[in-house]
Design an enzyme around this catalytic site. Structure first.
Site, PDB file in Angstrom:
ATOM      1  N   LYS A   1       0.869  -1.188   0.000  1.00 24.46           N
ATOM      2  CA  LYS A   1       0.000   0.000   0.000  1.00 24.46           C
ATOM      3  C   LYS A   1       0.905   1.238   0.000  1.00 24.46           C
ATOM      4  CE  LYS A   1      -2.075   3.048   2.125  1.00 24.46           C
ATOM      5  NZ  LYS A   1      -1.951   4.489   1.788  1.00 24.46           N
TER       6      LYS A   1
ATOM      7  N   GLY B   1       6.255   4.722   8.552  1.00 30.73           N
ATOM      8  CA  GLY B   1       5.427   5.925   8.593  1.00 30.73           C
ATOM      9  C   GLY B   1       5.570   6.603   9.933  1.00 30.73           C
ATOM     10  N   SER B   2       4.521   7.300  10.326  1.00 32.32           N
ATOM     11  CA  SER B   2       4.611   8.102  11.550  1.00 32.32           C
ATOM     12  C   SER B   2       4.469   7.230  12.803  1.00 32.32           C
ATOM     13  CB  SER B   2       3.521   9.162  11.532  1.00 32.32           C
ATOM     14  OG  SER B   2       2.265   8.522  11.458  1.00 32.32           O
ATOM     15  N   THR B   3       5.008   7.719  13.896  1.00 29.78           N
ATOM     16  CA  THR B   3       4.928   7.008  15.174  1.00 29.78           C
ATOM     17  C   THR B   3       3.466   6.872  15.603  1.00 29.78           C
ATOM     18  OG1 THR B   3       7.130   7.709  15.798  1.00 29.78           O
ATOM     19  CG2 THR B   3       5.646   7.123  17.600  1.00 29.78           C
ATOM     20  N   GLU B   4       2.687   7.914  15.331  1.00 29.32           N
ATOM     21  CA  GLU B   4       1.272   7.910  15.727  1.00 29.32           C
ATOM     22  C   GLU B   4       0.519   6.729  15.078  1.00 29.32           C
ATOM     23  OE1 GLU B   4      -0.569  11.393  14.191  1.00 29.32           O
ATOM     24  OE2 GLU B   4      -2.560  10.759  14.866  1.00 29.32           O
TER      25      GLU B   4
ATOM     26  N   GLY C   1       1.904   4.141  13.601  1.00 28.83           N
ATOM     27  CA  GLY C   1       2.603   2.913  13.998  1.00 28.83           C
ATOM     28  C   GLY C   1       2.075   2.366  15.313  1.00 28.83           C
TER      29      GLY C   1
ATOM     30  N   GLU D   1       8.920   0.898  11.218  1.00 28.83           N
ATOM     31  CA  GLU D   1       9.973   1.906  11.023  1.00 28.83           C
ATOM     32  C   GLU D   1       9.286   3.252  11.145  1.00 28.83           C
ATOM     33  OE1 GLU D   1      13.052   1.152  10.573  1.00 28.83           O
ATOM     34  OE2 GLU D   1      13.097  -0.852   9.709  1.00 28.83           O
TER      35      GLU D   1
ATOM     36  N   CYS E   1      13.166  10.574   7.545  1.00 28.95           N
ATOM     37  CA  CYS E   1      12.933  10.186   8.931  1.00 28.95           C
ATOM     38  C   CYS E   1      14.190  10.320   9.777  1.00 28.95           C
ATOM     39  CB  CYS E   1      12.448   8.747   8.972  1.00 28.95           C
ATOM     40  SG  CYS E   1      13.505   7.658   8.016  1.00 28.95           S
TER      41      CYS E   1
ATOM     42  N   GLU F   1       8.860  15.868  15.465  1.00 32.10           N
ATOM     43  CA  GLU F   1       9.395  15.710  14.121  1.00 32.10           C
ATOM     44  C   GLU F   1       8.766  16.778  13.214  1.00 32.10           C
ATOM     45  OE1 GLU F   1       8.255  12.071  12.201  1.00 32.10           O
ATOM     46  OE2 GLU F   1      10.254  11.822  11.378  1.00 32.10           O
TER      47      GLU F   1
HETATM   48  P1  NAP Z   1       1.776   8.170   7.984  1.00 32.78           P
HETATM   49  O1  NAP Z   1       0.707   9.160   7.983  1.00 32.78           O
HETATM   50  O2  NAP Z   1       1.960   7.317   9.177  1.00 32.78           O
HETATM   51  O3  NAP Z   1       1.542   7.263   6.697  1.00 32.78           O
HETATM   52  C1  NAP Z   1       2.354   6.166   6.346  1.00 32.78           C
HETATM   53  C2  NAP Z   1       1.528   5.182   5.531  1.00 32.78           C
HETATM   54  O4  NAP Z   1       0.502   4.625   6.355  1.00 32.78           O
HETATM   55  C3  NAP Z   1       0.821   5.821   4.340  1.00 32.78           C
HETATM   56  O5  NAP Z   1       0.752   4.881   3.292  1.00 32.78           O
HETATM   57  C4  NAP Z   1      -0.546   6.089   4.923  1.00 32.78           C
HETATM   58  O6  NAP Z   1      -1.537   6.238   3.954  1.00 32.78           O
HETATM   59  C5  NAP Z   1      -0.770   4.851   5.771  1.00 32.78           C
HETATM   60  N1  NAP Z   1      -1.732   5.012   6.855  1.00 32.78           N
HETATM   61  C6  NAP Z   1      -2.197   6.145   7.431  1.00 32.78           C
HETATM   62  N2  NAP Z   1      -3.064   5.851   8.419  1.00 32.78           N
HETATM   63  C7  NAP Z   1      -3.150   4.502   8.478  1.00 32.78           C
HETATM   64  C8  NAP Z   1      -3.884   3.580   9.300  1.00 32.78           C
HETATM   65  N3  NAP Z   1      -4.675   4.000  10.274  1.00 32.78           N
HETATM   66  N4  NAP Z   1      -3.709   2.263   9.083  1.00 32.78           N
HETATM   67  C9  NAP Z   1      -2.876   1.819   8.133  1.00 32.78           C
HETATM   68  N5  NAP Z   1      -2.184   2.624   7.307  1.00 32.78           N
HETATM   69  C10 NAP Z   1      -2.299   3.959   7.489  1.00 32.78           C
HETATM   70  O7  NAP Z   1       3.181   8.805   7.724  1.00 32.78           O
HETATM   71  P2  NAP Z   1       3.525   9.907   6.653  1.00 32.78           P
HETATM   72  O8  NAP Z   1       3.209  11.215   7.260  1.00 32.78           O
HETATM   73  O9  NAP Z   1       2.954   9.558   5.338  1.00 32.78           O
HETATM   74  O10 NAP Z   1       5.109   9.691   6.517  1.00 32.78           O
HETATM   75  C11 NAP Z   1       6.022  10.389   7.260  1.00 32.78           C
HETATM   76  C12 NAP Z   1       6.463   9.607   8.482  1.00 32.78           C
HETATM   77  O11 NAP Z   1       7.154   8.433   8.082  1.00 32.78           O
HETATM   78  C13 NAP Z   1       7.427  10.359   9.319  1.00 32.78           C
HETATM   79  O12 NAP Z   1       7.059  10.284  10.670  1.00 32.78           O
HETATM   80  C14 NAP Z   1       8.752   9.657   9.094  1.00 32.78           C
HETATM   81  O13 NAP Z   1       9.669   9.772  10.120  1.00 32.78           O
HETATM   82  C15 NAP Z   1       8.328   8.273   8.856  1.00 32.78           C
HETATM   83  N6  NAP Z   1       9.344   7.515   8.099  1.00 32.78           N
HETATM   84  C16 NAP Z   1      10.097   6.590   8.779  1.00 32.78           C
HETATM   85  C17 NAP Z   1      11.068   5.862   8.122  1.00 32.78           C
HETATM   86  C18 NAP Z   1      11.902   4.853   8.841  1.00 32.78           C
HETATM   87  O14 NAP Z   1      12.551   4.054   8.198  1.00 32.78           O
HETATM   88  N7  NAP Z   1      11.916   4.839  10.154  1.00 32.78           N
HETATM   89  C19 NAP Z   1      11.268   6.060   6.749  1.00 32.78           C
HETATM   90  C20 NAP Z   1      10.486   7.011   6.079  1.00 32.78           C
HETATM   91  C21 NAP Z   1       9.514   7.726   6.785  1.00 32.78           C
HETATM   92  P3  NAP Z   1      -1.838   7.695   3.344  1.00 32.78           P
HETATM   93  O15 NAP Z   1      -0.551   8.330   2.994  1.00 32.78           O
HETATM   94  O16 NAP Z   1      -2.604   7.403   2.135  1.00 32.78           O
HETATM   95  O17 NAP Z   1      -2.577   8.427   4.401  1.00 32.78           O
END
Ligand code: NAP
Ligand code: MG
Length: 489
Positions: free
Chosen positions: A194, A246-249, A251, A268, A302, A399
């Site tokens: 996804k 993705g985000s900690t929230e 996750g 991650e 990240c 962040e």
């Molecule tokens: P996000 O809002 O958590 O989204 C990540 C993914 O999860 C997207 O595909 C999102 O879909 C999906 N998603 C959102 N809500 C969900 C739910 N309730 N259930 C399942 N999937 C869901 O994060 P983001 O804002 O797109 O990305 C930025 C974050 O990623 C930052 O916090 C960054 O630090 C982190 N990150 C971490 C790493 C690492 O390796 N540690 C690498 C890259 C990024 P939609 O986008 O369609 O909403």
């Protein structure tokens, strides 16, 4: 004469002529479907959402919105492929497919880089020179392990887990897909991926590459959509492994849903890395590393070095150099090969950056921003740093995920690692010093999954990446990344 005065005197002669990649060389279909069972299929809801270019706000294409039923048929297709074909195929055969995919990615890397830049806003310099070479390298690396799994884990009998659900963010769309798909397939698992809502375009190009490589149908399925699509995947009962970046929230929410099920999970998540600059560091080299670590890729990383800890004796020199250097960074058309900072990925992300920077100012930090002009359309934020930041400020803890650096000071190595560690995240860190002994001391004390010394943001498929604390658990890359997709009995 100081550099900045010379720049002023010579006016435009210091600017490079525009050198953009031509976006018209690569056709983008007006509509993108789901990739299920090796075929492009329409979403059951009949709904599509627009994908825009954040540098121009132009619509690039329409992307299919997968609902629960689409996710279910993707998981069923992955299960069939797992049971009938992929888990039974000898590793050396699986490896051939992965090598083929890696080679096609290399052949198409220029097109993929341009599309990545148009869809996500990142600079062509970054997508062409960092993302795409690493995407191919991950497929090559894990292709090499496919027929050697029993040597990877001596004394063990590695077996695939089954169907892997993989959810990725928008900051490195293709690279995150490669990090997840390549090790999963090498071990004999099948995949439902996804992508993030704002960056699905290159994932759908990847689907075409899988077709071209004649990957057996259903081995990889791609379901596009927003958070609900991701949630449907997380909740699906027939998933054996979930990998989320993705985000900690989000996750944390996923961890709650998965708790008590048999699904294996890796997370991650976010980060708030400390870049620690000692008095004995080669300062100009360190400044370049600090700049690359936070401003390139718009700070959409990240592991971005978003907190800079400077040893007191060199504080005023470092601030002066930082101020001069951000003024020379080029912000603008991400397709231009000379651009250093591209567009912010989406309007909500830009609003989040603005709100957090304002909170820093409201809480008493001082703002320094480049006076560069910003394009009138699209989402942009100039390179920025905040001084006078204290640990209680939100900008020191949350962040920001934008080109914003929070600068703080320290006196002793002990103070540096204590302050660097005093945060819920633990993804990455950087140390800049001339003394090897100091590097070893700091590396042992910093609670971060990756610590770079006298460099920053360097990646390699052989090297594991992942976090501590609220930055998640599990590792991607290297042997550890392979272990995350195997039963090791
Ligand atoms: P996000 O809002 O958590 O989204 C990540 C993914 O999860 C997207 O595909 C999102 O879909 C999906 N998603 C959102 N809500 C969900 C739910 N309730 N259930 C399942 N999937 C869901 O994060 P983001 O804002 O797109 O990305 C930025 C974050 O990623 C930052 O916090 C960054 O630090 C982190 N990150 C971490 C790493 C690492 O390796 N540690 C690498 C890259 C990024 P939609 O986008 O369609 O909403
Ligand atoms: Mg887009």
């Amino acid at each position: 004469m100081p550099l900045r005065e010379r720049r002023l005197n010579f006016g435009d002669k210091w600017n490079y002529a525009p050198a953009p990649e031509d976006s018209k060389n690569y056709a983008i279909a007006p509509q993108h479907e789901l990739f299920i069972g090796g075929k492009l299929v329409k979403p059951k809801s009949g709904k599509y959402f627009p994908s825009i270019n954040p540098a121009t706000e132009e619509k690039l294409t329409e992307i299919a919105a997968a609902n629960e039923k689409d996710v279910d048929s993707a998981v069923k297709s992955a299960r069939r492929a797992y049971e009938k074909v992929w888990s039974k195929m000898p590793g050396r055969e699986r490896g051939k497919y992965l090598y083929r995919i890696a080679r096609i990615i290399q052949e198409k890397s220029r097109e993929l880089a341009v599309l990545e830049t148009m869809d996500g806003g990142k600079t062509i310099k970054e997508s062409r020179d960092v993302d795409l070479p690493l995407v191919a390298a991950h497929f090559f690396y894990y292709a090499g392990w496919a027929d050697k799994l029993k040597y990877a884990f001596p004394g063990k009998n590695p077996q695939p887990l089954g169907v892997a659900g993989q959810i990725i963010p928008w900051n490195f769309p293709l690279l995150m897909a490669a990090w997840k798909i390549a090790p999963a397939l090498a071990c004999g698992n099948t995949v439902v991926l996804k992508p993030a809502e704002t960056t699905s375009l290159t994932a759908m190009r990847l689907a075409q590459i899988f077709q071209e490589a004649e990957l057996p149908e259903g081995v990889v399925n791609i379901v596009t959509g927003a958070a609900e699509t991701g949630a449907a995947l997380v909740n699906h009962p027939d998933i054996n492994k979930l990998a989320f970046t993705g985000s900690t929230e989000v996750g944390k929410r996923i961890a709650q849903v998965v708790a008590g099920t048999k699904k294996k999970l890796t997370l991650e998540l976010g980060g708030k890395a400390a870049n620690i600059l000692f008095e004995d560091a080669p300062i100009d080299q360190a400044i370049e590393g600090v700049i690359a670590g936070i401003y390139f890729n718009q700070g959409h990383v990240c592991c971005a070095g978003s907190r800079l800890f400077v040893q007191e004796g060199i504080y005023s020199t470092v601030i002066k150099k930082l101020r001069d250097r951000i003024q020379t960074l080029r912000v603008g058309n991400p397709l231009d090969k000379n651009t250093d900072i591209g567009a912010i990925n989406s309007k909500p992300q830009l609003q989040k950056i603005r709100e957090l920077v304002q909170s820093g100012v409201d809480e008493g930090a001082q703002l320094t921003q480049s006076s560069c002009s910003l394009p009138s359309k699209g989402y942009w934020f100039p390179p920025t740093f905040l001084t006078g930041v204290t640990h209680s400020h939100r900008v020191a803890n949350e962040e920001i995920f934008g080109p914003v650096l929070s600068v703080m000071t320290f006196r002793t190595p002990e103070e540096a690692f204590e302050r660097a560690n005093n945060i819920p995240y633990g993804l990455s860190a950087g140390v800049w010093t001339d003394k090897g002994s100091k590097i070893f001391k700091m590396v042992n004390k910093l609670r971060a999954g990756v610590v770079w010394a006298n460099t920053y943001n360097k990646f390699d498929p052989t090297s594991p990446f992942g976090g501590y604390k609220e930055s998640g658990f599990g590792r991607e890359g290297g042997l550890q990344g392979l272990a995350a997709y195997c039963k090791l009995d």
